[in-house]
Design an enzyme around this catalytic site. Structure first.
Site, PDB file in Angstrom:
ATOM      1  N   SER A 198       0.839  -1.197   0.000  1.00 44.06           N
ATOM      2  CA  SER A 198       0.000   0.000   0.000  1.00 44.06           C
ATOM      3  C   SER A 198       0.875   1.249   0.000  1.00 44.06           C
ATOM      4  O   SER A 198       1.917   1.297   0.654  1.00 44.06           O
ATOM      5  CB  SER A 198      -0.894   0.008   1.242  1.00 44.06           C
ATOM      6  OG  SER A 198      -1.463   1.292   1.438  1.00 44.06           O
TER       7      SER A 198
ATOM      8  N   TYR B  62      -3.062   5.031  -3.592  1.00 42.19           N
ATOM      9  CA  TYR B  62      -4.177   5.949  -3.370  1.00 42.19           C
ATOM     10  C   TYR B  62      -3.770   7.283  -3.962  1.00 42.19           C
ATOM     11  O   TYR B  62      -2.677   7.792  -3.646  1.00 42.19           O
ATOM     12  CB  TYR B  62      -4.438   6.148  -1.875  1.00 42.19           C
ATOM     13  CG  TYR B  62      -5.176   5.028  -1.201  1.00 42.19           C
ATOM     14  CD1 TYR B  62      -6.305   4.452  -1.770  1.00 42.19           C
ATOM     15  CD2 TYR B  62      -4.757   4.562   0.037  1.00 42.19           C
ATOM     16  CE1 TYR B  62      -6.982   3.437  -1.127  1.00 42.19           C
ATOM     17  CE2 TYR B  62      -5.432   3.543   0.685  1.00 42.19           C
ATOM     18  CZ  TYR B  62      -6.546   2.984   0.096  1.00 42.19           C
ATOM     19  OH  TYR B  62      -7.215   1.981   0.719  1.00 42.19           O
TER      20      TYR B  62
ATOM     21  N   THR C 257      -6.435   1.613  -6.374  1.00 41.51           N
ATOM     22  CA  THR C 257      -7.623   1.198  -5.616  1.00 41.51           C
ATOM     23  C   THR C 257      -8.739   2.188  -5.932  1.00 41.51           C
ATOM     24  O   THR C 257      -8.559   3.407  -5.818  1.00 41.51           O
ATOM     25  CB  THR C 257      -7.321   1.145  -4.110  1.00 41.51           C
ATOM     26  OG1 THR C 257      -6.437   0.038  -3.886  1.00 41.51           O
ATOM     27  CG2 THR C 257      -8.583   0.928  -3.295  1.00 41.51           C
TER      28      THR C 257
ATOM     29  N   LYS D 294      -8.197  -2.311  -8.287  1.00 42.47           N
ATOM     30  CA  LYS D 294      -8.669  -3.003  -7.075  1.00 42.47           C
ATOM     31  C   LYS D 294      -9.937  -2.320  -6.567  1.00 42.47           C
ATOM     32  O   LYS D 294      -9.941  -1.109  -6.318  1.00 42.47           O
ATOM     33  CB  LYS D 294      -7.590  -2.956  -5.989  1.00 42.47           C
ATOM     34  CG  LYS D 294      -8.022  -3.576  -4.661  1.00 42.47           C
ATOM     35  CD  LYS D 294      -6.847  -3.667  -3.707  1.00 42.47           C
ATOM     36  CE  LYS D 294      -7.222  -4.322  -2.396  1.00 42.47           C
ATOM     37  NZ  LYS D 294      -7.994  -3.448  -1.499  1.00 42.47           N
TER      38      LYS D 294
ATOM     39  N   HIS E  34     -13.122  -4.075  -0.367  1.00 42.47           N
ATOM     40  CA  HIS E  34     -12.255  -3.500   0.659  1.00 42.47           C
ATOM     41  C   HIS E  34     -12.481  -4.181   2.012  1.00 42.47           C
ATOM     42  O   HIS E  34     -12.382  -3.572   3.067  1.00 42.47           O
ATOM     43  CB  HIS E  34     -12.512  -1.991   0.773  1.00 42.47           C
ATOM     44  CG  HIS E  34     -11.273  -1.163   0.971  1.00 42.47           C
ATOM     45  ND1 HIS E  34     -10.673  -0.449  -0.026  1.00 42.47           N
ATOM     46  CD2 HIS E  34     -10.524  -0.929   2.081  1.00 42.47           C
ATOM     47  CE1 HIS E  34      -9.620   0.203   0.451  1.00 42.47           C
ATOM     48  NE2 HIS E  34      -9.505  -0.079   1.730  1.00 42.47           N
TER      49      HIS E  34
HETATM   50  C1  FNR Z   1      -7.038  -2.535   4.188  1.00 45.96           C
HETATM   51  N1  FNR Z   1      -7.308  -2.501   2.824  1.00 45.96           N
HETATM   52  C2  FNR Z   1      -6.601  -1.628   2.015  1.00 45.96           C
HETATM   53  N2  FNR Z   1      -6.777  -1.649   0.665  1.00 45.96           N
HETATM   54  C3  FNR Z   1      -6.053  -0.841  -0.151  1.00 45.96           C
HETATM   55  O1  FNR Z   1      -6.215  -0.897  -1.368  1.00 45.96           O
HETATM   56  N3  FNR Z   1      -5.118   0.007   0.387  1.00 45.96           N
HETATM   57  C4  FNR Z   1      -4.897   0.115   1.727  1.00 45.96           C
HETATM   58  O2  FNR Z   1      -4.037   0.883   2.167  1.00 45.96           O
HETATM   59  C5  FNR Z   1      -5.675  -0.719   2.582  1.00 45.96           C
HETATM   60  N4  FNR Z   1      -5.524  -0.663   3.956  1.00 45.96           N
HETATM   61  C6  FNR Z   1      -6.146  -1.602   4.763  1.00 45.96           C
HETATM   62  C7  FNR Z   1      -5.889  -1.636   6.131  1.00 45.96           C
HETATM   63  C8  FNR Z   1      -6.448  -2.633   6.925  1.00 45.96           C
HETATM   64  C9  FNR Z   1      -6.124  -2.698   8.398  1.00 45.96           C
HETATM   65  C10 FNR Z   1      -7.296  -3.603   6.348  1.00 45.96           C
HETATM   66  C11 FNR Z   1      -7.885  -4.723   7.163  1.00 45.96           C
HETATM   67  C12 FNR Z   1      -7.599  -3.533   5.008  1.00 45.96           C
HETATM   68  C13 FNR Z   1      -8.197  -3.509   2.205  1.00 45.96           C
HETATM   69  C14 FNR Z   1      -7.415  -4.784   1.887  1.00 45.96           C
HETATM   70  O3  FNR Z   1      -6.463  -4.575   0.886  1.00 45.96           O
HETATM   71  C15 FNR Z   1      -8.338  -5.921   1.429  1.00 45.96           C
HETATM   72  O4  FNR Z   1      -9.107  -5.490   0.326  1.00 45.96           O
HETATM   73  C16 FNR Z   1      -9.287  -6.420   2.509  1.00 45.96           C
HETATM   74  O5  FNR Z   1      -8.666  -6.388   3.776  1.00 45.96           O
HETATM   75  C17 FNR Z   1      -9.712  -7.859   2.197  1.00 45.96           C
HETATM   76  O6  FNR Z   1     -10.582  -8.368   3.151  1.00 45.96           O
HETATM   77  P1  FNR Z   1     -10.112  -9.282   4.401  1.00 45.96           P
HETATM   78  O7  FNR Z   1      -9.130 -10.289   3.886  1.00 45.96           O
HETATM   79  O8  FNR Z   1      -9.462  -8.328   5.360  1.00 45.96           O
HETATM   80  O9  FNR Z   1     -11.373  -9.823   4.926  1.00 45.96           O
END
Ligand code: FNR
Length: 360
Positions: free
Chosen positions: A109, A133, A159, A210, A234
């Protein structure tokens, strides 16, 4: 001989919960508003049963796959997570290091320390993808793509499900400030398909979107030359009242028609969850919260251990399905079924509640 003290995934969950403060735990497990999408992710997975085949020689199991020209030991990408340094001091280095040590891919990220160049140096041999982002105009975005290419990332990911930061009520209720107030956030809301076209025209690096969650947008993405479709809501952390991603997968598979790999994430906690997505047509499965849990439990070693246990679960699942390799999986191994759980974020671990119900 494996010296790890962890024999089950729920032991890693328990250790992570013990080590993290309440704010960090809520940041991991929480979602948007009523957390309906979070639950639907789990319920969608839980509403699929297997149709096993028997009496096939399954003495050898191969769960490896090729992705972007690299062999992966499992069809997994460590999903992009902002602020991994909250869970392990080495932040993105620990996640990418685990990806390299075990042999899966890692998506970094743009809001994770210590930043894209340092993480590239920490895990030069891993298949590393970079997720952005938008925090600036087109020139800013393009400069970030140039940095990702220069640092050897294998794909560049935008994303696209975060035009607005959702209301994460676990944080709001505690008056706990999060990145929702981040400056320059409006650039993310201004993104359009013309940005996708510009990136494709300017850069040869494979492009990932994404946060695709409909057949219409998957089709548009392919029309714009997007190389990899990343189906995600997400983890239920953005739009509430979305569909579970496993409910969406069939329409994405139909729209894509084999023209691009599909990554899926959202609620994947177990080896059986991962096998279901592969049977339904996904190429890779993203791990979000489980990655945080492995890192919080025991840093890079904890995440490697989590992947080892997932590998055991996947191998056993494939063998019991009568399948030797991922190529042998298809939707004939799946069948609709009444869900067993009620959709809690970590509902795949009922034994955790036996030991300490307050974890949820
Ligand atoms: C995320 N996710 C996320 N996605 C993204 O594109 N950039 C980011 O910086 C973040 N940051 C982030 C922080 C935390 C603590 C979580 C839990 C999630 C979303 C992540 O990439 C992913 O799409 C989801 O977490 C998938 O679902 P599960 O596996 O957590 O259930």
């Amino acid at each position: 001989m494996n010296a790890s003290p962890y024999l089950t995934l729920h032991e890693l969950v328990k250790k992570a919960r013990q080590k993290l403060n309440h704010d960090s735990w809520d940041y991991i497990v929480g979602g948007a508003e009523s957390e309906t999408t979070v639950r639907r992710n789990r319920l969608a997975l839980d509403s699929i049963a297997f149709r096993p085949r028997v009496l096939r020689d399954v003495s050898q199991i191969d769960a490896t796959t090729n992705f972007l020209g690299q062999r992966l030991r499992l069809p997994i990408v460590l999903a992009p997570i902002g602020g991994l340094e909250l869970f392990a001091p080495e932040g993105g280095n620990a996640a990418a290091g685990a990806a390299q040590a075990f042999g899966v891919s890692h998506m970094l990220s743009s809001v994770c320390e210590p930043g894209l160049e340092a993480v590239a140096q920490a895990a030069p041999a891993a298949l590393r993808l970079f997720q952005l982002y938008a925090r600036g105009d087109a020139d800013w975005v393009d400069a970030m793509a140039e940095r990702a290419i220069a640092a050897g990332y294998g794909a560049f990911c935008l994303t696209v499900d975060t035009a607005y930061y959702s209301r994460r009520e676990r944080d709001l209720a505690k008056r706990h400030a999060r990145s929702g107030n981040m400056p320059q956030r409006e650039f993310q809301a201004r993104l359009t398909w013309s940005d996708v076209a510009r990136l494709k025209a300017r850069f040869a690096i494979p492009l990932v979107l994404k946060g695709i969650a409909t057949a219409e947008d998957a089709t548009l993405a392919l029309e714009h030359g997007v190389d990899i479709i990343y189906l995600s809501n997400h983890g239920g952390r953005q739009l509430d009242h979305g569909r579970g991603t496993m409910d969406i997968l069939p329409e994405i598979v139909a729209a894509v028609g084999g023209r691009a790999p599909i990554i899926i994430d959202g609620g994947f906690n177990r080896g059986t969850d991962i096998v279901k997505a592969l049977a339904a047509g996904a190429s890779l499965v993203g791990l979000g919260r489980m990655q945080c849990i492995g890192l919080a439990a025991d840093g890079q070693a904890g995440l490697v251990r989590l992947l080892e246990i997932l590998e055991q679960e996947i191998h056993i699942c494939l063998g019991l399905l009568g399948v030797n390799s991922l190529a042998g999986l298809d939707a004939s191994y799946l069948h609709p079924a009444p869900p067993v759980g009620s959709g809690e974020t970590l509902g795949a671990f009922p034994l955790l509640t036996l030991e300490e119900k307050s974890f949820y």
